[in-house]
Scaffold this motif. Structure first.
Motif, short mmCIF file in Angstrom:
data_model
loop_
_atom_site.label_atom_id
_atom_site.label_comp_id
_atom_site.label_asym_id
_atom_site.label_seq_id
_atom_site.Cartn_x
_atom_site.Cartn_y
_atom_site.Cartn_z
N ARG A 94 4.78 2.02 3.59
CA ARG A 94 5.00 0.74 2.90
C ARG A 94 4.31 -0.43 3.59
N LEU A 95 3.77 -0.21 4.80
CA LEU A 95 3.29 -1.35 5.58
C LEU A 95 1.79 -1.28 5.88
N THR A 96 1.10 -0.47 5.12
CA THR A 96 -0.34 -0.37 5.32
C THR A 96 -0.98 -1.74 5.14
N GLY A 97 -1.83 -2.12 6.09
CA GLY A 97 -2.51 -3.41 5.99
C GLY A 97 -1.71 -4.57 6.60
N ASP A 154 7.79 -20.69 1.57
CA ASP A 154 6.52 -20.03 1.88
C ASP A 154 6.61 -18.52 1.67
N ASN A 155 7.63 -18.09 0.95
CA ASN A 155 7.84 -16.66 0.68
C ASN A 155 7.96 -15.82 1.96
N ASP A 192 10.01 -3.48 -0.33
CA ASP A 192 11.37 -3.13 -0.77
C ASP A 192 12.39 -4.18 -0.35
N GLY A 193 12.07 -4.91 0.73
CA GLY A 193 13.00 -5.94 1.22
C GLY A 193 12.62 -7.35 0.78
N ALA A 194 11.72 -7.46 -0.19
CA ALA A 194 11.14 -8.77 -0.53
C ALA A 194 12.17 -9.80 -1.01
N ALA A 210 3.38 -11.88 2.50
CA ALA A 210 4.74 -11.35 2.60
C ALA A 210 5.24 -11.49 4.04
N GLY A 211 5.41 -12.73 4.48
CA GLY A 211 5.83 -12.98 5.86
C GLY A 211 7.28 -12.55 6.08
N ARG A 212 7.52 -12.03 7.26
CA ARG A 212 8.86 -11.53 7.59
C ARG A 212 9.23 -11.93 9.02
#
Ligand code: NAP
Length: 253
Positions: free
Chosen positions: A5-8, A178-179, A234-236, A136-138
């Motif tokens: 899920r985290l490619t890139g 900022d998402n 999935d956690g967006a 998709a900053g986390r």
């Protein structure tokens, strides 16, 4: 088995040469992220980096004491070199004293707050310009079940972990525009060096287990999947949450 899920994506995980941080770094990398791992000691960084490179994972190791501005800066410089930053996992914590909260010496209070709270705040603040450029900053803080349910003799440690719950709530409001999502994971008793005094002592363990409905101590791998979920698409839609993973230990404030 890991999803991809985290490619890139590019991730910085602090205090990640062993224990929970290491498991999170490994899982993010297994899911395709480029991961910058770090801790204070060069020999620990080398060992962890070699281990993960040996598994064919895309990791880079740097030394970083989270209390040092120039060390934190190096992590973000490295992320920039790799193309940016999508995921920050702030995992470092210390607990140098074992006392009831009001017996804690002032200088120990300051040290525990400096590492457990202020460094997490500063890492998030310093990461923000790069995270704003991500689609998709986390931000994921590692808090603790002790933030909900302090143990008497880890008094100040518990207060710092409760403070992180508030930091999540406040920062998630600011970052939402900022998402960027901001959450914490609150582990229960997990078998690592940090918890060794409890988990490797049969007598103490016998008194701790009745408070864990699942009747076992957790493993770092019980935590890392939740970090990968929060970091992924999935956690967006999850933000401002403090997610307890404790085998059922009580988690009400
Ligand atoms: P651990 O296995 O003892 O690992 C600690 C890691 O942190 C090591 O890689 C260490 O490497 C690094 N480190 C320590 N101080 C640091 C600093 N100032 N700057 C950068 N790196 C530092 O610990 P853990 O149990 O995985 O704990 C990780 C997090 O989970 C902590 O936030 C802890 O509060 C939380 N937690 C743990 C449990 C548990 O039962 N284990 C429960 C709830 C919450 P160096 O020595 O090379 O720096």
């Amino acid at each position: 088995m890991s999803l991809k899920r985290l490619t890139g994506r590019i991730a910085v995980v602090t205090a990640s040469t062993e224990g929970i941080g290491f498991a999170i770094a490994q899982r993010l990398a297994e899911e395709g992220a480029k991961v910058i791992i770090s801790s204070r000691k060069q020999k620990n960084v080398e060992k962890a980096t070699q281990l993960l490179l040996g598994k064919g994972l895309d990791v880079t190791g740097l030394t970083c004491h989270v209390g040092k501005q120039e060390d934190r800066q190096r992590l973000f410089e490295e992320a920039k070199k790799k193309g940016g930053l999508d995921i920050l996992v702030s995992n470092a914590a210390v607990n140098p004293v074992v006392t009831p909260v009001l017996d804690c010496p002032e200088e120990s209070w300051d040290k525990i707050f400096d590492i457990n709270v202020k460094s997490s705040f500063l890492l998030a603040k310093e990461a923000l310009p790069l995270l704003k450029l991500s689609k998709a900053g986390r931000i994921i803080f590692i808090s603790s079940i002790a933030g909900f349910q302090p143990s008497e003799f880890l008094g100040v440690y518990g207060v710092t972990k409760t403070t992180l719950l508030g930091l999540v709530k406040a920062a998630s409001l600011q970052c939402a525009r900022d998402n960027i999502t901001v959450n914490s994971i609150c582990p229960g008793l997990i078998e690592t060096k940090f918890s060794d005094a409890i988990t490797s002592n049969e007598e103490i363990l016998k008194t701790a287990l009745p408070s864990i409905p699942l009747q076992r101590v957790g493993k770092p791998g019980d935590i890392s999947g939740a970090a990968a979920f929060l970091a992924s698409d999935d956690g967006a839609y999850v933000t401002g949450e403090n997610i307890v993973i404790s085998g059922g230990m009580t988690s009400r404030l």
